[in-house]
Design a protein around this motif. Structure first.
Motif, PDB file in Angstrom:
ATOM      1  N   MET A  17       1.116  -0.967  -1.214  1.00  0.00           N
ATOM      2  CA  MET A  17       0.153  -1.291  -0.153  1.00  0.00           C
ATOM      3  C   MET A  17       0.862  -1.984   1.021  1.00  0.00           C
ATOM      4  O   MET A  17       1.872  -2.662   0.837  1.00  0.00           O
ATOM      5  CB  MET A  17      -0.941  -2.215  -0.697  1.00  0.00           C
ATOM      6  N   HIS A  18       0.280  -1.811   2.208  1.00  0.00           N
ATOM      7  CA  HIS A  18       0.852  -2.376   3.433  1.00  0.00           C
ATOM      8  C   HIS A  18      -0.058  -3.429   4.059  1.00  0.00           C
ATOM      9  O   HIS A  18      -1.279  -3.351   3.941  1.00  0.00           O
ATOM     10  CB  HIS A  18       1.104  -1.266   4.454  1.00  0.00           C
ATOM     11  N   SER A  19       0.560  -4.388   4.748  1.00  0.00           N
ATOM     12  CA  SER A  19      -0.174  -5.428   5.474  1.00  0.00           C
ATOM     13  C   SER A  19       0.335  -5.478   6.910  1.00  0.00           C
ATOM     14  O   SER A  19       1.170  -4.656   7.314  1.00  0.00           O
ATOM     15  CB  SER A  19       0.054  -6.792   4.804  1.00  0.00           C
ATOM     16  N   SER A  22       3.934  -5.071   8.206  1.00  0.00           N
ATOM     17  CA  SER A  22       4.487  -3.817   8.755  1.00  0.00           C
ATOM     18  C   SER A  22       3.342  -3.088   9.453  1.00  0.00           C
ATOM     19  O   SER A  22       2.709  -3.685  10.334  1.00  0.00           O
ATOM     20  CB  SER A  22       5.191  -2.975   7.672  1.00  0.00           C
ATOM     21  N   ASP A  23       3.051  -1.841   9.076  1.00  0.00           N
ATOM     22  CA  ASP A  23       2.052  -1.091   9.840  1.00  0.00           C
ATOM     23  C   ASP A  23       0.658  -1.073   9.213  1.00  0.00           C
ATOM     24  O   ASP A  23      -0.145  -0.199   9.526  1.00  0.00           O
ATOM     25  CB  ASP A  23       2.542   0.343  10.112  1.00  0.00           C
ATOM     26  N   GLY A  24       0.360  -2.060   8.360  1.00  0.00           N
ATOM     27  CA  GLY A  24      -0.989  -2.162   7.811  1.00  0.00           C
ATOM     28  C   GLY A  24      -1.910  -2.910   8.759  1.00  0.00           C
ATOM     29  O   GLY A  24      -1.455  -3.646   9.626  1.00  0.00           O
ATOM     30  N   ASP A  47       5.532  -3.743   2.141  1.00  0.00           N
ATOM     31  CA  ASP A  47       5.622  -3.438   3.567  1.00  0.00           C
ATOM     32  C   ASP A  47       6.938  -2.733   3.870  1.00  0.00           C
ATOM     33  O   ASP A  47       7.936  -2.898   3.168  1.00  0.00           O
ATOM     34  CB  ASP A  47       5.488  -4.729   4.385  1.00  0.00           C
ATOM     35  N   HIS A  48       6.930  -1.957   4.967  1.00  0.00           N
ATOM     36  CA  HIS A  48       8.138  -1.255   5.374  1.00  0.00           C
ATOM     37  C   HIS A  48       9.245  -2.256   5.714  1.00  0.00           C
ATOM     38  O   HIS A  48       9.100  -3.077   6.635  1.00  0.00           O
ATOM     39  CB  HIS A  48       7.877  -0.399   6.612  1.00  0.00           C
ATOM     40  N   ASP A  49      10.337  -2.182   4.982  1.00  0.00           N
ATOM     41  CA  ASP A  49      11.566  -2.918   5.302  1.00  0.00           C
ATOM     42  C   ASP A  49      11.353  -4.420   5.506  1.00  0.00           C
ATOM     43  O   ASP A  49      12.067  -5.042   6.298  1.00  0.00           O
ATOM     44  CB  ASP A  49      12.219  -2.315   6.566  1.00  0.00           C
ATOM     45  N   PHE A 258      -2.018   2.262   0.674  1.00  0.00           N
ATOM     46  CA  PHE A 258      -3.100   1.808   1.565  1.00  0.00           C
ATOM     47  C   PHE A 258      -2.518   1.165   2.833  1.00  0.00           C
ATOM     48  O   PHE A 258      -1.607   0.353   2.764  1.00  0.00           O
ATOM     49  CB  PHE A 258      -3.969   0.784   0.820  1.00  0.00           C
ATOM     50  N   HIS A 259      -3.097   1.562   4.006  1.00  0.00           N
ATOM     51  CA  HIS A 259      -2.702   0.967   5.287  1.00  0.00           C
ATOM     52  C   HIS A 259      -3.859   0.277   6.005  1.00  0.00           C
ATOM     53  O   HIS A 259      -3.655  -0.743   6.646  1.00  0.00           O
ATOM     54  CB  HIS A 259      -2.138   2.032   6.234  1.00  0.00           C
ATOM     55  N   PHE A 260      -5.053   0.876   5.977  1.00  0.00           N
ATOM     56  CA  PHE A 260      -6.168   0.296   6.747  1.00  0.00           C
ATOM     57  C   PHE A 260      -7.509   0.673   6.126  1.00  0.00           C
ATOM     58  O   PHE A 260      -7.638   1.750   5.515  1.00  0.00           O
ATOM     59  CB  PHE A 260      -6.121   0.772   8.203  1.00  0.00           C
TER      60      PHE A 260
HETATM   61 MN    MN Z   1       3.395   3.146   6.984  1.00  0.00          MN
END
Ligand code: MN
Ligand code: AMP
Ligand code: MN
Ligand code: MN
Length: 297
Positions: A17-19, A22-24, A47-49, A258-260
């Motif tokens: 999952m992303h927040s 990064s791009d979440g 998160d990305h990187d 999951f992003h949004f």
């Molecule tokens: Mn992404």
């Protein structure tokens, strides 16, 4: 704590999952709240990187009674393509991972300059400033920010078109030369006593044979698992991938990516579990505490 089951059929688990780190779209805290309200029990922030969101997520998870596994999703180069590697860090981001993430931040800066240069060449003036506009968090930019800039400037009608024409795999804004090679990134994860998992193997548009080659290279470089279930996918492809993992003794993971909120998937959403027997990622000895088993001494 009830230990996690012996199968991937574990609806309370989401390991991708992303927040806003990064791009979440959600802050780490808001993401944890959403996971709690959806009945999840075991979650990872990837998160990305970056692990910049992990401290906030850990505090929220603790308060909400969720078990959190810290992680990051690293972009790497493999035979001329970009692939994503999930690094799970049960002991946190130790020095080798921190150094790797610092290198990733630099790679992103250099890459963003190159993406901007290429988009300017096709008519998007001040591409970097446009991509940065509206990003309030202190985080490195990524292709989604350039996609939004292209939409706002009226170059393309929507985000999907921005990727299709300018930013997707093989298009001029798809800059991969700054990423580390697969083996290098796996070195950071392993030296940090982490577990490396290949993200969404079905999303790279590879033939079955080439996907097998990727899984072979990944395992040879020290990777220990792959995402068998990632968001929505075709059941036949899932079954086929399960076989490819079983053949190589790779552990199998599940994550929504999951992003949004408001999209077609939410924390915990994955496709059906195939009948092919696979071993869930949480059987890894390093993840015993996360899975609620006695920690081997
Ligand atoms: Mn992404
Ligand atoms: P980057 O890490 O800068 O390479 O950006 C990759 C991210 O862009 C992915 O993790 C997705 O969130 C997003 N992305 C990739 N392809 C698409 C697409 N076709 N449509 C929308 N978002 C995409
Ligand atoms: Mn990814
Ligand atoms: Mn992801």
């Amino acid at each position: 704590m009830i230990p996690l089951p012996d199968t991937l059929a574990a609806p309370g688990v989401d390991l991708h999952m992303h927040s806003t780190a990064s791009d979440g779209a959600l802050s780490p805290e808001a993401l944890m709240s959403l996971c709690r309200s959806r009945g999840l029990t075991h979650v990872a922030l990837t998160d990305h990187d970056s692990v910049a969101g992990v401290a906030e997520a850990a505090a929220a998870a603790e308060r909400l009674g969720l078990t959190l596994l810290p992680g990051a999703e690293l972009s790497v180069q493999w035979r001329g393509l970009t692939v994503h590697v999930l690094g799970y860090l049960p002991e946190g981001a130790l020095a080798p991972m921190c150094e790797g993430l610092a290198a990733q931040a630099e790679a992103r800066e250099a890459r963003n300059l190159e993406i901007a240069r290429r988009l300017e060449a096709v008519g998007l003036d001040d591409a970097l400033a446009r991509a940065r506009a509206g990003v309030t968090e202190q985080r490195p930019l990524g292709r989604p920010d350039f996609a939004r800039a292209l939409v706002e400037a009226g170059v393309v009608p929507d985000i999907a078109a921005a990727f299709k024409r300018y930013l997707g795999a093989g298009k001029r804004g798809d800059v991969k030369m700054h990423w580390p090679y697969l083996g290098e990134a796996l070195g950071w994860i392993r030296a940090s006593r982490g577990v490396a998992v290949l993200a969404h193997p079905l999303r790279y548009k590879l033939t079955r044979r080439k996907r097998g080659l990727l899984l072979d290279d990944f395992a040879t470089a020290g990777g220990e698992g792959a995402e068998l279930l990632s968001g929505f996918q075709n059941p036949d492809e899932t079954r086929d991938l399960a076989r490819q993992l079983a053949e190589r003794g790779l552990l199998a993971s599940r994550g929504s990516d999951f992003h949004f909120p408001g999209g077609h998937l939410a924390p915990g959403t994955v496709s059906d579990v195939p009948r092919t027997p696979v071993t869930p990622l949480w059987h890894h000895p390093s993840l015993a505490a996360f899975a609620g088993r006695a920690v081997p001494s």
